[in-house]
Design a protein around this motif. Structure first.
Motif, mmCIF file in Angstrom:
data_model
loop_
_atom_site.group_PDB
_atom_site.id
_atom_site.type_symbol
_atom_site.label_atom_id
_atom_site.label_comp_id
_atom_site.label_asym_id
_atom_site.label_seq_id
_atom_site.Cartn_x
_atom_site.Cartn_y
_atom_site.Cartn_z
ATOM 1 N N ASN A 317 -0.894 -7.441 9.997
ATOM 2 C CA ASN A 317 -0.877 -6.075 9.458
ATOM 3 C C ASN A 317 0.561 -5.581 9.319
ATOM 4 O O ASN A 317 0.934 -4.965 8.319
ATOM 5 C CB ASN A 317 -1.649 -5.162 10.415
ATOM 6 C CG ASN A 317 -2.220 -3.961 9.698
ATOM 7 O OD1 ASN A 317 -2.709 -4.078 8.572
ATOM 8 N ND2 ASN A 317 -2.139 -2.812 10.332
ATOM 9 N N ARG A 320 2.140 -7.170 6.370
ATOM 10 C CA ARG A 320 1.711 -6.541 5.109
ATOM 11 C C ARG A 320 2.406 -5.189 4.914
ATOM 12 O O ARG A 320 2.751 -4.805 3.801
ATOM 13 C CB ARG A 320 0.188 -6.376 5.083
ATOM 14 C CG ARG A 320 -0.564 -7.691 4.865
ATOM 15 C CD ARG A 320 -2.021 -7.424 4.583
ATOM 16 N NE ARG A 320 -2.707 -6.912 5.752
ATOM 17 C CZ ARG A 320 -3.455 -7.622 6.589
ATOM 18 N NH1 ARG A 320 -3.617 -8.915 6.351
ATOM 19 N NH2 ARG A 320 -4.041 -7.070 7.629
ATOM 20 N N GLY A 323 5.611 -5.792 3.696
ATOM 21 C CA GLY A 323 5.451 -6.182 2.286
ATOM 22 C C GLY A 323 5.492 -4.972 1.367
ATOM 23 O O GLY A 323 6.110 -5.006 0.294
ATOM 24 N N ILE A 324 4.858 -3.883 1.790
ATOM 25 C CA ILE A 324 4.867 -2.663 0.955
ATOM 26 C C ILE A 324 6.283 -2.058 0.934
ATOM 27 O O ILE A 324 6.759 -1.630 -0.118
ATOM 28 C CB ILE A 324 3.822 -1.646 1.453
ATOM 29 C CG1 ILE A 324 2.429 -2.217 1.225
ATOM 30 C CG2 ILE A 324 3.979 -0.315 0.727
ATOM 31 C CD1 ILE A 324 1.287 -1.351 1.698
ATOM 32 N N CYS A 327 8.217 -3.897 -1.475
ATOM 33 C CA CYS A 327 7.917 -3.478 -2.865
ATOM 34 C C CYS A 327 8.781 -2.274 -3.243
ATOM 35 O O CYS A 327 9.284 -2.186 -4.368
ATOM 36 C CB CYS A 327 6.445 -3.126 -3.023
ATOM 37 S SG CYS A 327 5.361 -4.549 -2.939
ATOM 38 N N PRO A 412 2.922 2.743 4.523
ATOM 39 C CA PRO A 412 2.779 1.661 5.498
ATOM 40 C C PRO A 412 3.227 2.044 6.899
ATOM 41 O O PRO A 412 2.634 1.591 7.886
ATOM 42 C CB PRO A 412 3.654 0.548 4.920
ATOM 43 C CG PRO A 412 4.616 1.237 4.024
ATOM 44 C CD PRO A 412 3.906 2.429 3.486
ATOM 45 N N ILE A 422 -3.657 -2.368 6.854
ATOM 46 C CA ILE A 422 -3.088 -2.408 5.501
ATOM 47 C C ILE A 422 -3.693 -3.670 4.900
ATOM 48 O O ILE A 422 -3.362 -4.782 5.312
ATOM 49 C CB ILE A 422 -1.554 -2.486 5.546
ATOM 50 C CG1 ILE A 422 -1.001 -1.232 6.222
ATOM 51 C CG2 ILE A 422 -0.969 -2.660 4.161
ATOM 52 C CD1 ILE A 422 0.443 -1.336 6.646
ATOM 53 N N TRP A 424 -5.000 -6.658 2.253
ATOM 54 C CA TRP A 424 -4.364 -7.469 1.209
ATOM 55 C C TRP A 424 -4.501 -6.774 -0.134
ATOM 56 O O TRP A 424 -3.599 -6.844 -0.981
ATOM 57 C CB TRP A 424 -5.007 -8.856 1.149
ATOM 58 C CG TRP A 424 -4.652 -9.711 2.324
ATOM 59 C CD1 TRP A 424 -5.485 -10.115 3.316
ATOM 60 C CD2 TRP A 424 -3.362 -10.255 2.633
ATOM 61 N NE1 TRP A 424 -4.803 -10.877 4.230
ATOM 62 C CE2 TRP A 424 -3.488 -10.984 3.835
ATOM 63 C CE3 TRP A 424 -2.120 -10.191 2.035
ATOM 64 C CZ2 TRP A 424 -2.420 -11.647 4.427
ATOM 65 C CZ3 TRP A 424 -1.055 -10.854 2.620
ATOM 66 C CH2 TRP A 424 -1.212 -11.569 3.802
ATOM 67 N N GLN A 426 -4.529 -3.549 -0.647
ATOM 68 C CA GLN A 426 -3.514 -2.489 -0.734
ATOM 69 C C GLN A 426 -2.143 -3.079 -1.061
ATOM 70 O O GLN A 426 -1.383 -2.500 -1.844
ATOM 71 C CB GLN A 426 -3.433 -1.729 0.596
ATOM 72 C CG GLN A 426 -4.541 -0.701 0.770
ATOM 73 C CD GLN A 426 -4.475 -0.062 2.139
ATOM 74 O OE1 GLN A 426 -4.420 -0.762 3.155
ATOM 75 N NE2 GLN A 426 -4.491 1.252 2.175
ATOM 76 N N LEU A 427 -1.864 -4.222 -0.445
ATOM 77 C CA LEU A 427 -0.571 -4.868 -0.702
ATOM 78 C C LEU A 427 -0.479 -5.298 -2.168
ATOM 79 O O LEU A 427 0.540 -5.078 -2.839
ATOM 80 C CB LEU A 427 -0.401 -6.077 0.231
ATOM 81 C CG LEU A 427 0.914 -6.835 0.110
ATOM 82 C CD1 LEU A 427 2.111 -5.930 0.375
ATOM 83 C CD2 LEU A 427 0.953 -8.025 1.066
ATOM 84 N N ALA A 430 -0.036 -2.266 -4.219
ATOM 85 C CA ALA A 430 1.348 -1.785 -4.129
ATOM 86 C C ALA A 430 2.255 -2.638 -5.012
ATOM 87 O O ALA A 430 3.099 -2.118 -5.743
ATOM 88 C CB ALA A 430 1.828 -1.852 -2.675
ATOM 89 N N PHE A 431 2.044 -3.946 -4.961
ATOM 90 C CA PHE A 431 2.862 -4.838 -5.781
ATOM 91 C C PHE A 431 2.657 -4.532 -7.269
ATOM 92 O O PHE A 431 3.612 -4.438 -8.039
ATOM 93 C CB PHE A 431 2.504 -6.297 -5.478
ATOM 94 C CG PHE A 431 3.378 -7.280 -6.197
ATOM 95 C CD1 PHE A 431 4.657 -7.555 -5.746
ATOM 96 C CD2 PHE A 431 2.925 -7.913 -7.339
ATOM 97 C CE1 PHE A 431 5.475 -8.434 -6.427
ATOM 98 C CE2 PHE A 431 3.733 -8.807 -8.028
ATOM 99 C CZ PHE A 431 5.009 -9.069 -7.563
#
Lengths: 462, 403
Positions: A317, A320, A323-324, A327, A412, A422, A424, A426-427, A430-431
Motif C-alpha cells: 500500500n 502504491r 506511486g501516486i 505521478c 495518498p 490505495i 491498483w 487508483q494507481l 492516477a497514472f
C-alpha cells in the motif's frame, strides 16, 4: 530510437550528479525523514506517531521533490538552450520530441530514485520506531495505520436531496413571487435545510445508517471492522465532548452489538473497532447512533460515517502511495519542461511555480465557485455581493478546478496515514489522469513549442 | 630563389564551373531577426544563393557579423529562414535522417561542461545510434587524433579553448559525416592545431567529403577551400574558386632557383623590351610564419617531455582516412612533426612581392651561392639562427625542456 532517448536521459542524470543536485536533494530528503521526527516529538500515541512519521514526512518529501523537479525540469532544457549545448544536440539525427522525451525520462527516473530512497527510509524508520511505542498503541498502529484498509460509506443521498429541494422550491414558488435573480440563493438555502434533515440527530433521538459492504463482505467473515466517524455539535459542551451510544446489527437478522457510552469530541475523527459478523447475508451493515445529549449533533454526509476493513498489508500500500506521488512528480517534470520549451530559465521557473501556487490556492477558487461570486460579503444586505467579472471568472474557476481535480483528488498521504487502501485501480487511474492526460497535455504543448523554437537565437553564456 | 612578378598585356580569365552532386542548395535565402513585437531588427542574410557540391571544400568568408554563422545555422535548421529555400542532400534542414550525414563544429565550445571528453564522444555516438563497439573504436581514434587521449578523463569545462575546439572537432566527426560544417574551426587553436585542422579538412575532401568552412581568417580559407563566397552585410559580395578570385589576370610570376647575375641581367633585358622598368618587381620568396613556427616546434619536440594538456594530434582517425588515400596530407604533417629527421623545405611557402627592382637586391640575388656582400649574409643567417634558437627555447620551456 531508444538509444538516443536514453542518451539524453543519461546526460540529464550526469548533470544532476555533476552539479551535485542529486546529492543535495538526497541529503535534504534524508534530513527530512530523519530530522523531522527528532524536531517534532510525537505524543506517544499511534495517531501522533503516524501524524509525524507519515503525514508530515511524506508531505515534506513531496514538497521538496516537487520543487526540485520543477527547478531541474526548467533548468535542464532552458539552460541547454541558453548555453547553446542544444545547438550541437539538435543537429544530430534525433527529433526534438525525442530530446524532450529524453529530458523528461531523465528527470522522472531521477525522481523515482530519490523517491524510492526516501520512501524506503520512511518505511524502515516507521517499522523500527513503531516497536518503541507502548503495546496498546502498537496494536492500534498495526490495526489502523500499518495496514491497507478498504472503506464503505452510507449511500450518496444527493439525488434524493436534489429532488426534495426542487419539490419544495416549486411549492414555494406557487405561494410566493420570487425575483429570478434570487432563485439560486433560495434553492441553495432550501437544499441546506433538506440536507440537514439527513445529517442531524436531535437530542434524545437516534439515526440509522445502512452501509453496503459490497463484494468485500465475502472475505470479511470473522474479521473485525472499524468505524470512523466525525460529527459537529450545535452548541459547545462544558467538557468539550459529547456522549453517544452505538448499536450495530438488525434484530433477528444479524448479531447485535452495542457500545458503552462514549465520550466523543466534535469536529474530529474518531475510530473504534466493532466485532466481526454484524452485517447480514447481503453484506449490509446497519448501525445507529443514539444522542443522549441536550444538543443537536450533525454527522456530515460526506465524511461523517465510514466503515473500514482490512484488505492487505502496509508495504505494498505504501509503495502504491509513493506511486501516486511519483505521478505528481512526473506531471511537475512535464510542466517544467513545457515552460522551458519556450521561456528562459528564470521565467520558466517563475511561471511553473506560479502555476503551482494557483493549484495550492484552489480552495479559494472552490469557495468562489460554491458561492457563485468573487465578491465579498455584503454586510448591509447580509448576503454575498455580485460583480460583472463573475460571468467570466466563475466558469473559468470551475473549469480550472475540474482540471486541477484530475490530479488533486488523489490523496495518498492521507490514505496512508489513515491506513486506507490505495488500490491498483487508483494507481492506474492516477497514472492515466495525472501522467497521461495532464502530463500529456503539457508534453504536447512543450514539444510543439520546442519544435518551433529557433535554437540558435540564444547567445552562449558560458 | 627569386621571384618576378610581371604584368602582361592581356588579362587572364579562367572560369571554373563546379561539377558533381549538389549537397547543399541555397536559393534566395533571407533571414530577418525580429524583436518581441515582430518588428524587423536586423537583416542578417539577404537574398543569398549558392550551391555546394560533393567533395568541395566551400568557404564562407566575411568579417564578423556578415551573416556567415547565420547561414550555417539556417543550413542546420537551428534558425528558420524568413524567405528562400534550403536543401541539404535534397531535403529540408529539419529532415531528421539527413542529419546523420552531417557533422557540425559550432563557433564556440557548446559541449556539456560536466562531461569528460570520452563521455562527450560516447554521448554523441549514441545520438548517431552507433553500436557500442564502433562507438568505442571511434572514440579512441578521435581522442588520439585530436591529441586528447591523455586528458580523456578531464571535464570539458576544465579544458583550454584550444582543447575545447579539439573535442568539438572530434564530436563533429564521430559519425564519419558526408558533410562537415565547420564554423571558425581554427579559432583558439595554436598554429600546430590550425595546421592539423587544415590538413584534416584536406584529407576529408580527398575522401569525397563535402566541407563547409565558415571563417573570417583569410589564411584558413585560402589554404583549404576550393570555392568561397565572400559575405558582407548579409549579402554575397563575391563567389567563385580561389583561383578565379585571387588570380591577378594582368600579371605573371616566374620563380627560379638563384641565378647568376649575368643570366638575371639577360632575362631582365628581355623583359624590359616589352614592359616598363617600374612594372617589374623582383624579390626572394620567404616561407610564411606558420611554416617557420612548425619548424621550430619540430626541433623542440625532438626531446619534448609529456604535457598534461593537449598533445599534437596523431594520425587522422582510420575510419576518416579510408582506404583510397595512400598518404594523407595530415599524416605528412604529423609525421614531419613527430619525426626525429629534419623536415624538408616547406612546400606551402608563399612568395611575397614587395617592391620594384632594386639594383642592390638584384646584385645580391644574382650572386647565386656566392655571398653578394660577404659580411651581410652570415649576419642575416646568424640573426635567423638566433631567432630560431630563441623561439626554440621558448617553445621548449612550454612543451618541456629536453635534458
Amino acid at each position: 530510437m531508444m538509444q538516443q532517448v536514453c542518451a539524453i536521459a543519461w546526460v540529464t542524470w550526469k548533470a544532476a550528479f555533476r552539479f551535485r543536485l542529486f546529492l543535495v536533494v538526497s541529503v535534504l530528503l534524508l534530513g527530512a525523514v530523519v530530522g523531522l521526527p527528532l524536531l517534532i516529538k510525537d505524543d506517544g500515541t499511534a495517531r501522533g506517531f503516524t501524524q509525524i512519521l507519515l503525514t508530515y514526512t511524506l508531505g515534506l518529501i513531496s514538497a521538496l521533490l516537487g520543487l526540485s523537479t520543477l527547478w531541474l525540469a526548467c533548468g535542464t532544457l532552458a539552460r541547454d538552450i541558453e548555453e547553446c549545448q542544444m545547438q550541437v544536440v539538435a543537429v544530430k539525427p534525433i527529433a526534438r520530441w525525442q530530446i524532450w522525451l529524453g529530458k523528461w525520462l531523465g528527470i522522472v527516473s531521477l525522481n523515482a530514485a530519490l523517491l524510492g530512497l526516501s520512501g524506503l527510509s520512511v518505511y524502515v524508520l516507521l517499522e523500527w520506531r513503531a516497536t518503541r511505542l507502548p503495546a496498546d498503541q502498537q496494536k492500534v498502529l498495526s490495526n489502523e495505520v500499518l495496514v491497507a484498509r478498504g472503506s464503505a460509506r452510507p449511500p450518496d443521498r444527493n439525488k434524493e436531496i436534489d429532488d426534495a429541494t426542487d419539490k419544495v422550491l416549486r411549492e414555494r414558488l406557487k405561494k410566493t413571487q420570487l425575483n429570478t435573480g434570487d432563485l439560486p440563493e433560495v434553492r441553495k438555502q432550501i437544499r441546506e435545510q433538506i440536507k440537514a434533515d439527513y445529517q442531524i440527530i436531535p437530542p434524545g433521538y437516534y439515526r440509522p445508517w445502512t452501509i453496503d459492504l459490497g463484494l468485500a463482505h465475502h472475505f470479511l467473515r470473522d474479521q473485525p471492522l472499524f468505524l470512523r466517524i466525525k460529527f459537529n455539535a450545535g452548541a459547545k459542551s462544558d467538557s468539550g465532548t459529547f456522549d453517544g451510544l452505538w448499536r450495530v446489527g438488525v434484530p433477528n437478522r444479524t448479531k447485535l452489538w452495542q457500545s458503552e457510552v462514549m465520550s466523543l469530541a466534535p469536529d474530529t475523527f474518531h475510530e473504534f473497532q466493532i466485532p466481526p459478523n454484524l452485517f447480514d447475508d447481503n453484506g449490509v451493515l446497519t448501525l445507529q447512533f443514539i444522542n443522549p445529549n441536550e444538543t443537536v449533533l450533525l454527522f456530515p454526509l460526506e465524511d461523517g460515517i465510514e466503515v473500514l476493513y482490512r484488505e492487505g498489508g502496509f508495504g505494498l500500500n505504501f509503495a502504491r502511495g509513493l506511486g501516486i506521488i511519483f505521478c505528481w512528480m512526473a506531471l511537475f517534470a512535464a510542466l517544467g519542461l513545457a515552460s522551458a520549451s519556450f521561456l528562459s530559465f528564470p521565467v520558466a521557473a517563475f511561471c511553473s511555480l506560479g502555476l503551482l501556487a494557483i493549484v495550492l490556492a484552489s480552495g479559494t477558487m472552490a469557495n468562489a465557485v460554491s458561492e457563485g461570486t468573487i465578491a465579498n460579503y455584503d454586510s448591509e444586505k447580509g448576503t454575498k455581493g455580485w460583480t460583472p467579472a463573475d460571468v467570466v471568472v466563475i466558469p473559468t474557476f470551475r473549469a480550472i478546478l475540474k482540471v486541477i481535480s484530475l490530479a488533486k483528488d488523489f490523496s495518498p498521504i492521507d490514505s496512508l496515514s489513515t491506513g486506507r487502501s490505495i488500490t491498483w485501480f487508483q494507481l492506474a487511474q492516477a497514472f492515466g489522469q495525472i501522467v497521461l492526460l495532464l502530463g500529456g497535455v503539457f508534453a504536447a504543448f512543450g514539444i510543439i513549442a520546442f519544435n518551433r523554437r529557433e535554437l540558435a537565437t540564444a547567445q552562449g553564456t558560458q | 630563389m627569386p621571384t618576378a612578378l610581371l604584368e602582361p598585356a592581356s588579362p587572364q580569365t579562367v572560369a571554373t564551373t563546379p561539377k558533381g552532386e549538389v549537397v547543399v542548395s541555397v536559393r534566395g535565402l533571407t533571414k530577418v531577426f525580429k524583436d518581441f513585437w515582430g518588428r524587423p531588427k536586423a537583416r542578417a542574410v539577404d537574398n543569398v544563393d549558392f550551391e555546394v557540391r560533393r567533395g568541395e571544400v566551400f568557404g564562407l568568408l566575411g568579417p564578423n557579423g556578415s551573416g556567415k554563422s547565420t547561414t550555417v545555422k539556417l543550413i542546420l535548421g537551428l534558425l528558420h529562414a524568413t524567405r528562400g529555400h534550403i536543401e541539404v542532400f535534397g531535403h529540408s534542414p529539419s529532415h531528421v535522417p539527413t542529419k546523420s550525414l552531417i557533422g557540425y563544429l559550432p563557433e564556440e565550445s557548446y559541449l556539456y561542461r560536466y562531461l569528460n571528453s570520452r563521455e562527450t564522444l560516447e554521448f554523441f555516438g549514441n545520438l548517431f545510434e552507433l553500436p557500442k563497439q564502433k562507438r568505442q573504436e571511434r572514440t579512441e581514434q578521435l581522442l588520439e587524433m585530436v591529441g586528447l587521449s591523455q586528458a580523456h578523463l578531464r571535464a570539458v569545462g576544465e579544458f583550454s579553448k584550444g582543447m575545447q575546439r579539439r573535442i568539438g572537432l572530434a564530436q563533429a566527426l564521430i559519425n564519419d559525416p558526408a558533410l562537415v560544417i565547420l564554423d571558425e574551426p581554427t579559432s583558439g587553436l595554436d598554429p600546430i592545431g590550425c595546421r592539423e585542422v587544415k590538413d584534416l579538412i584536406k584529407t576529408l575532401a580527398q575522401r569525397g567529403k563535402t566541407v563547409i568552412l565558415s571563417s573570417h581568417l583569410l589564411a584558413d580559407v585560402e589554404d583549404v577551400c576550393d570555392r568561397v563566397v565572400i559575405y558582407y552585410g548579409g549579402k554575397i559580395q563575391a563567389m567563385g574558386t580561389l583561383r578565379d578570385l585571387l588570380a591577378t589576370p594582368d600579371a605573371i610570376r616566374i620563380t627560379t632557383p638563384a641565378l647568376p647575375r649575368a643570366t638575371m641581367e639577360r632575362v631582365l633585358e628581355l623583359i624590359r623590351k616589352d614592359v616598363a622598368e617600374d612594372k617589374v618587381r623582383i624579390d626572394t620568396p620567404t616561407q610564411n610564419l606558420e611554416s617557420y613556427f612548425l619548424d621550430v616546434v619540430q626541433n623542440a619536440r625532438r626531446a619534448a617531455a609529456e604535457t598534461s594538456g593537449a598533445t599534437s594530434g596523431a594520425r587522422v582517425a582510420a575510419y576518416l582516412r579510408g582506404s583510397a588515400e595512400e598518404k594523407p596530407a595530415a599524416d605528412k604533417i604529423l609525421e614531419r612533426l613527430t619525426s626525429a629527421q629534419p623536415a624538408p623545405a616547406q612546400p606551402l611557402a608563399e612568395s611575397k612581392p614587395v617592391e620594384a627592382v632594386d639594383q642592390g637586391k638584384l646584385e645580391a640575388l644574382t650572386k647565386g651561392n656566392e655571398p653578394a656582400t660577404p659580411a651581410a649574409k652570415p649576419a642575416a643567417e646568424a640573426q635567423k639562427s638566433a631567432e630560431l634558437e630563441k623561439a626554440n627555447e621558448k617553445l621548449s620551456s612550454l612543451l618541456g625542456k629536453p635534458k
